[in-house]
Design an enzyme around this catalytic site. Structure first.
Site, PDB file in Angstrom:
ATOM      1  NE  ARG A  20      37.843  30.177  28.272  1.00 52.99           N
ATOM      2  CZ  ARG A  20      37.095  30.766  27.248  1.00 52.99           C
ATOM      3  NH1 ARG A  20      36.629  30.188  26.066  1.00 52.99           N
ATOM      4  NH2 ARG A  20      36.361  31.829  27.544  1.00 52.99           N
ATOM      5  CG  ASN A  38      34.875  28.449  29.325  1.00 47.06           C
ATOM      6  OD1 ASN A  38      35.862  28.112  30.180  1.00 47.06           O
ATOM      7  ND2 ASN A  38      34.540  29.722  29.148  1.00 47.06           N
TER       8      ASN A  38
END
Length: 99
Positions: A20, A38
């Site tokens: 990320r 996520n």
């Protein structure tokens, strides 16, 4: 320059490896807006908005990901621009909570 918005699902060893953060950094570098998060199933989901070329480059880069990631599969599809409403105010690219 044409503006496109694509939703991307990335599967493999993509959580716990900085995916990320890496995605956010790369998106900012290429001038792409959107978000990344996520998912509880172990995948990473991202939304990229920008020029056709910049979004395509982001998707290509996500096929490799950061150093310790292993990408097994990527799916991407066009989405409506209203999907961008999840970006936090004042940010061009956001890291969102897990869903």
């Amino acid at each position: 320059m044409h503006e496109v918005v694509r939703q991307v699902m990335i599967r493999g060893r993509v959580q716990g490896v900085g995916f990320r953060y890496w995605t956010m950094r790369e998106a900012i570098r290429f001038g792409v807006g959107g978000w990344v998060r996520n998912r509880r199933d172990g995948s990473v989901e991202a939304l990229f908005a920008g020029s056709t070329e910049a979004v395509a480059e982001m998707i290509t880069r996500c096929r490799s990901g950061p150093e310790f990631a292993r990408v097994d599969d990527i799916e991407d599809q066009p989405v409506a621009a209203n999907a961008l409403k999840m970006i936090r105010p004042g940010e061009r690219f956001s890291q969102l909570p897990t869903v």
